[in-house]
Design a protein around this motif. Structure first.
Motif, PDB file in Angstrom:
ATOM      1  N   PHE A 209      23.617 -23.690  49.064  1.00  0.00           N
ATOM      2  CA  PHE A 209      23.968 -22.599  48.339  1.00  0.00           C
ATOM      3  C   PHE A 209      25.481 -22.283  48.405  1.00  0.00           C
ATOM      4  CE2 PHE A 209      24.090 -18.025  47.418  1.00  0.00           C
ATOM      5  CZ  PHE A 209      23.553 -17.916  46.322  1.00  0.00           C
ATOM      6  N   MET A 210      26.213 -22.109  49.641  1.00  0.00           N
ATOM      7  CA  MET A 210      27.500 -21.698  49.523  1.00  0.00           C
ATOM      8  C   MET A 210      28.479 -22.870  49.146  1.00  0.00           C
ATOM      9  SD  MET A 210      27.262 -18.743  51.138  1.00  0.00           S
ATOM     10  CE  MET A 210      29.034 -18.318  51.495  1.00  0.00           C
ATOM     11  N   ASP A 211      27.982 -24.064  49.361  1.00  0.00           N
ATOM     12  CA  ASP A 211      28.855 -25.214  48.997  1.00  0.00           C
ATOM     13  C   ASP A 211      28.781 -25.370  47.626  1.00  0.00           C
ATOM     14  OD1 ASP A 211      29.295 -26.091  51.656  1.00  0.00           O
ATOM     15  OD2 ASP A 211      27.577 -27.712  51.287  1.00  0.00           O
ATOM     16  N   VAL A 212      27.771 -24.859  46.685  1.00  0.00           N
ATOM     17  CA  VAL A 212      27.821 -25.017  45.277  1.00  0.00           C
ATOM     18  C   VAL A 212      28.774 -24.021  44.774  1.00  0.00           C
ATOM     19  CG1 VAL A 212      25.900 -24.081  44.417  1.00  0.00           C
ATOM     20  CG2 VAL A 212      26.402 -25.901  43.287  1.00  0.00           C
ATOM     21  N   LEU A 213      28.640 -22.796  45.279  1.00  0.00           N
ATOM     22  CA  LEU A 213      29.399 -21.549  44.721  1.00  0.00           C
ATOM     23  C   LEU A 213      30.967 -21.847  45.038  1.00  0.00           C
ATOM     24  CD1 LEU A 213      27.291 -18.432  45.665  1.00  0.00           C
ATOM     25  CD2 LEU A 213      27.270 -19.939  43.621  1.00  0.00           C
ATOM     26  N   ARG A 214      31.137 -22.611  46.119  1.00  0.00           N
ATOM     27  CA  ARG A 214      32.547 -22.934  46.537  1.00  0.00           C
ATOM     28  C   ARG A 214      33.121 -24.141  45.499  1.00  0.00           C
ATOM     29  NH1 ARG A 214      32.027 -22.577  51.479  1.00  0.00           N
ATOM     30  NH2 ARG A 214      31.063 -24.914  51.686  1.00  0.00           N
ATOM     31  N   GLU A 215      32.274 -24.987  45.357  1.00  0.00           N
ATOM     32  CA  GLU A 215      32.816 -26.076  44.377  1.00  0.00           C
ATOM     33  C   GLU A 215      32.990 -25.814  42.977  1.00  0.00           C
ATOM     34  OE1 GLU A 215      29.630 -28.835  44.703  1.00  0.00           O
ATOM     35  OE2 GLU A 215      29.899 -29.249  46.949  1.00  0.00           O
ATOM     36  N   ARG A 216      32.198 -24.717  42.534  1.00  0.00           N
ATOM     37  CA  ARG A 216      32.249 -24.384  41.335  1.00  0.00           C
ATOM     38  C   ARG A 216      33.229 -23.090  40.897  1.00  0.00           C
ATOM     39  NH1 ARG A 216      28.148 -25.470  37.654  1.00  0.00           N
ATOM     40  NH2 ARG A 216      28.045 -23.420  36.444  1.00  0.00           N
ATOM     41  N   GLU A 217      33.988 -22.719  42.259  1.00  0.00           N
ATOM     42  CA  GLU A 217      34.888 -21.625  42.269  1.00  0.00           C
ATOM     43  C   GLU A 217      34.271 -20.486  41.595  1.00  0.00           C
ATOM     44  OE1 GLU A 217      38.473 -23.180  40.332  1.00  0.00           O
ATOM     45  OE2 GLU A 217      39.075 -24.404  41.896  1.00  0.00           O
ATOM     46  N   SER A 218      33.125 -20.163  42.041  1.00  0.00           N
ATOM     47  CA  SER A 218      32.285 -18.931  41.581  1.00  0.00           C
ATOM     48  C   SER A 218      32.908 -17.565  41.795  1.00  0.00           C
ATOM     49  CB  SER A 218      30.755 -19.060  41.889  1.00  0.00           C
ATOM     50  OG  SER A 218      30.139 -17.881  41.579  1.00  0.00           O
ATOM     51  N   THR A 219      32.700 -16.465  41.030  1.00  0.00           N
ATOM     52  CA  THR A 219      33.182 -15.225  41.079  1.00  0.00           C
ATOM     53  C   THR A 219      32.360 -14.512  42.046  1.00  0.00           C
ATOM     54  OG1 THR A 219      32.466 -14.605  38.968  1.00  0.00           O
ATOM     55  CG2 THR A 219      34.657 -15.367  38.753  1.00  0.00           C
ATOM     56  N   LEU A 220      31.155 -14.944  42.166  1.00  0.00           N
ATOM     57  CA  LEU A 220      30.062 -14.234  43.086  1.00  0.00           C
ATOM     58  C   LEU A 220      30.371 -14.139  44.373  1.00  0.00           C
ATOM     59  CD1 LEU A 220      26.822 -16.039  41.826  1.00  0.00           C
ATOM     60  CD2 LEU A 220      27.728 -13.611  41.024  1.00  0.00           C
ATOM     61  N   VAL A 221      30.275 -12.772  45.065  1.00  0.00           N
ATOM     62  CA  VAL A 221      30.999 -12.723  46.359  1.00  0.00           C
ATOM     63  C   VAL A 221      29.542 -12.760  47.168  1.00  0.00           C
ATOM     64  CG1 VAL A 221      31.875 -10.887  47.980  1.00  0.00           C
ATOM     65  CG2 VAL A 221      32.808 -11.323  45.650  1.00  0.00           C
ATOM     66  N   VAL A 222      29.107 -13.507  48.158  1.00  0.00           N
ATOM     67  CA  VAL A 222      28.089 -13.427  49.227  1.00  0.00           C
ATOM     68  C   VAL A 222      27.968 -12.399  50.116  1.00  0.00           C
ATOM     69  CG1 VAL A 222      26.554 -15.221  50.336  1.00  0.00           C
ATOM     70  CG2 VAL A 222      27.752 -15.990  48.239  1.00  0.00           C
ATOM     71  N   SER A 223      26.864 -11.825  50.226  1.00  0.00           N
ATOM     72  CA  SER A 223      26.630 -10.880  51.331  1.00  0.00           C
ATOM     73  C   SER A 223      25.430 -11.755  52.124  1.00  0.00           C
ATOM     74  CB  SER A 223      26.039  -9.458  50.680  1.00  0.00           C
ATOM     75  OG  SER A 223      27.072  -8.713  50.204  1.00  0.00           O
ATOM     76  N   GLY A 224      25.883 -11.945  53.316  1.00  0.00           N
ATOM     77  CA  GLY A 224      24.931 -12.566  54.073  1.00  0.00           C
ATOM     78  C   GLY A 224      25.423 -14.295  54.666  1.00  0.00           C
ATOM     79  N   PRO A 225      24.466 -14.885  55.073  1.00  0.00           N
ATOM     80  CA  PRO A 225      23.064 -14.848  55.131  1.00  0.00           C
ATOM     81  C   PRO A 225      22.701 -13.754  56.248  1.00  0.00           C
ATOM     82  CG  PRO A 225      23.810 -16.873  56.447  1.00  0.00           C
ATOM     83  CD  PRO A 225      25.055 -16.221  55.799  1.00  0.00           C
ATOM     84  N   VAL A 226      21.598 -13.133  55.803  1.00  0.00           N
ATOM     85  CA  VAL A 226      20.714 -12.164  56.626  1.00  0.00           C
ATOM     86  C   VAL A 226      19.602 -12.611  57.085  1.00  0.00           C
ATOM     87  CG1 VAL A 226      20.126  -9.659  56.765  1.00  0.00           C
ATOM     88  CG2 VAL A 226      22.026 -10.199  55.188  1.00  0.00           C
ATOM     89  N   GLU A 227      19.305 -12.810  58.430  1.00  0.00           N
ATOM     90  CA  GLU A 227      18.036 -13.265  58.975  1.00  0.00           C
ATOM     91  C   GLU A 227      17.330 -12.136  58.966  1.00  0.00           C
ATOM     92  OE1 GLU A 227      18.751 -16.737  62.122  1.00  0.00           O
ATOM     93  OE2 GLU A 227      20.304 -14.952  62.580  1.00  0.00           O
ATOM     94  N   CYS A 228      16.005 -12.456  58.175  1.00  0.00           N
ATOM     95  CA  CYS A 228      14.919 -11.396  58.102  1.00  0.00           C
ATOM     96  C   CYS A 228      13.729 -11.943  58.590  1.00  0.00           C
ATOM     97  CB  CYS A 228      14.842 -10.780  56.723  1.00  0.00           C
ATOM     98  SG  CYS A 228      16.145  -9.828  56.269  1.00  0.00           S
ATOM     99  N   TYR A 229      13.646 -13.114  59.112  1.00  0.00           N
ATOM    100  CA  TYR A 229      12.156 -13.729  59.736  1.00  0.00           C
ATOM    101  C   TYR A 229      11.166 -13.488  58.990  1.00  0.00           C
ATOM    102  CZ  TYR A 229      15.950 -13.325  63.460  1.00  0.00           C
ATOM    103  OH  TYR A 229      16.959 -13.384  64.032  1.00  0.00           O
ATOM    104  N   ASP A 230      11.290 -13.544  57.550  1.00  0.00           N
ATOM    105  CA  ASP A 230       9.915 -13.591  56.726  1.00  0.00           C
ATOM    106  C   ASP A 230       9.278 -12.225  56.828  1.00  0.00           C
ATOM    107  OD1 ASP A 230      10.642 -15.943  55.759  1.00  0.00           O
ATOM    108  OD2 ASP A 230       9.173 -17.197  56.770  1.00  0.00           O
ATOM    109  N   ASP A 231       9.996 -11.410  57.445  1.00  0.00           N
ATOM    110  CA  ASP A 231       9.140  -9.769  57.649  1.00  0.00           C
ATOM    111  C   ASP A 231       9.707  -9.091  56.220  1.00  0.00           C
ATOM    112  OD1 ASP A 231      10.135  -6.873  58.685  1.00  0.00           O
ATOM    113  OD2 ASP A 231       8.234  -7.847  59.643  1.00  0.00           O
ATOM    114  N   ASP A 232       8.695  -8.289  55.727  1.00  0.00           N
ATOM    115  CA  ASP A 232       9.015  -7.745  54.491  1.00  0.00           C
ATOM    116  C   ASP A 232       9.653  -6.340  54.693  1.00  0.00           C
ATOM    117  OD1 ASP A 232       7.337  -8.925  52.450  1.00  0.00           O
ATOM    118  OD2 ASP A 232       5.584  -8.672  53.472  1.00  0.00           O
ATOM    119  N   SER A 233       9.432  -5.636  55.858  1.00  0.00           N
ATOM    120  CA  SER A 233      10.250  -4.493  56.381  1.00  0.00           C
ATOM    121  C   SER A 233      11.655  -4.895  56.442  1.00  0.00           C
ATOM    122  CB  SER A 233       9.575  -3.692  57.487  1.00  0.00           C
ATOM    123  OG  SER A 233       9.731  -4.710  58.401  1.00  0.00           O
ATOM    124  N   GLN A 234      12.022  -5.844  57.098  1.00  0.00           N
ATOM    125  CA  GLN A 234      13.312  -6.267  57.416  1.00  0.00           C
ATOM    126  C   GLN A 234      13.990  -6.614  55.924  1.00  0.00           C
ATOM    127  OE1 GLN A 234      14.711  -8.424  60.825  1.00  0.00           O
ATOM    128  NE2 GLN A 234      12.539  -8.365  61.634  1.00  0.00           N
TER     129      GLN A 234
END
Length: 339
Positions: A209-234
């Protein structure tokens, strides 16, 4: 063929298999008991040197395959478990599938399951963290001649095991490419949520995910990755936190589960970013129809289960040719859902 030629062929088999001549004799003439590991080695060597004789079956009785599955309630692992059990039922005249579960927060349980089988096994299917201790335990099994299949998530630097699953790097790249095409022109932030980065699959999805945004010089700013362990509340809390940050949240990519939490946060805040997640399920079909979820990447757990069993049968000589089954990365949108 002369007796000298026959003896020379048997010596070649013994040398290649790393066993004694007497062991070769017992296997080929089915005299006495020989371990399953040595039996497979002798028969593989006999085929390799082209021994001209009818070879016995490599299988004595039922094959036993152990499955070490992570204790996860997610749709993917429910589908994977169900598919493995269906395969075992279809092939019950040839194999026994013994499913064992380890808790994600107690990886020592997995090491124990790998290293201390209750009875002799002829194959091992594992969902595992990518850690040195787990790799060492699996390497010991491989050294003992046990065929090992890594299912859903690969491990780095483990020789001799077979990975069966989708290309997770490609899955992450696909998510990044699609989200950048959808919302990248306007800019904004994208929340990257993951399960645990101890799993190689999630490492690869994040990296892709990060590689393709970097290669495309995307204007999107990434927050994370945030580890949530498949937990809905987290996961819900992670979305709320991202919505509280400066700048518009225009997209979410979740490499694992936790969709109930994402939906809850988006409805509470009245927000509707583009959202890509994993695994085809009834829950995700409902979210696609609701319009909250944009796209689902599915990793074909049924195909993984089928290919894993077929590979172990081939490794044990029960199949003449290796499995041609390859799990397929599938893209699901609302238009492709059944009516």
């Amino acid at each position: 063929m002369s007796s000298d030629s026959r003896r020379k062929g048997l010596v070649e088999v013994a040398t290649l298999a790393g066993v004694s001549l007497s062991t070769v004799d017992r296997v080929l003439n089915e005299r006495g008991s020989v371990s399953d590991v040595k039996r497979r080695k002798v028969l593989q060597a006999a085929k390799a040197v082209g021994l001209r004789r009818l070879l016995p079956s490599p299988v004595h009785g039922l094959l036993r395959f152990d499955v070490c599955m992570v204790d996860s309630p997610t749709d993917h692992f429910r589908r994977l478990t169900r598919a493995l059990l269906q395969q075992a039922e279809l092939l019950k005249s040839r194999l026994i599938l013994h499913r064992q579960v380890w808790h994600e927060k107690a990886p020592e349980q997995l090491i124990s399951l790998i290293s201390q089988p209750r009875t002799a096994r002829q194959g091992l299917i594992v969902v595992a963290h990518d850690t040195p201790a787990i790799r060492a335990a699996l390497q010991a099994q491989i050294s003992q001649g046990v065929p090992v299949v890594l299912i859903t998530t690969n491990l780095s630097g483990l020789d001799g095991a077979t990975y069966i699953g989708i290309d997770n790097q490609v899955a992450g790249r696909s998510a990044g490419r699609l989200l950048d095409q959808w919302v990248g022109r306007t800019g904004g932030r994208v929340l990257l949520v993951t399960n645990s980065l101890l799993f190689h699959a999630h490492q690869q999805r994040v990296a892709g995910f990060m590689d393709v945004l970097r290669e495309r010089e995307s204007t999107l700013v990434v927050s994370g990755p945030v580890e949530c362990y498949d937990d809905d509340s987290q996961t819900c809390r992670a979305v709320h936190n991202a919505l509280n940050e400066a700048g518009e949240l225009v997209a979410i990519y979740n490499t694992g589960s936790g969709s109930v939490g994402i939906r809850q946060a988006l409805l509470e805040r009245g927000s509707q970013p583009a959202w890509v997640t994993h695994e085809a399920s009834q829950q995700h079909a409902d979210l696609l129809r609701e319009g909250l979820l944009s796209l689902v990447l599915d990793q074909d757990p049924e195909g993984q289960a089928n290919a894993a069993i077929q590979h172990l049968l081939y490794a044990n000589g029960d199949l003449e040719t290796p499995a041609q089954l390859v799990p397929q990365l599938r893209i699901v949108i609302d238009e492709t859902l059944p009516n």
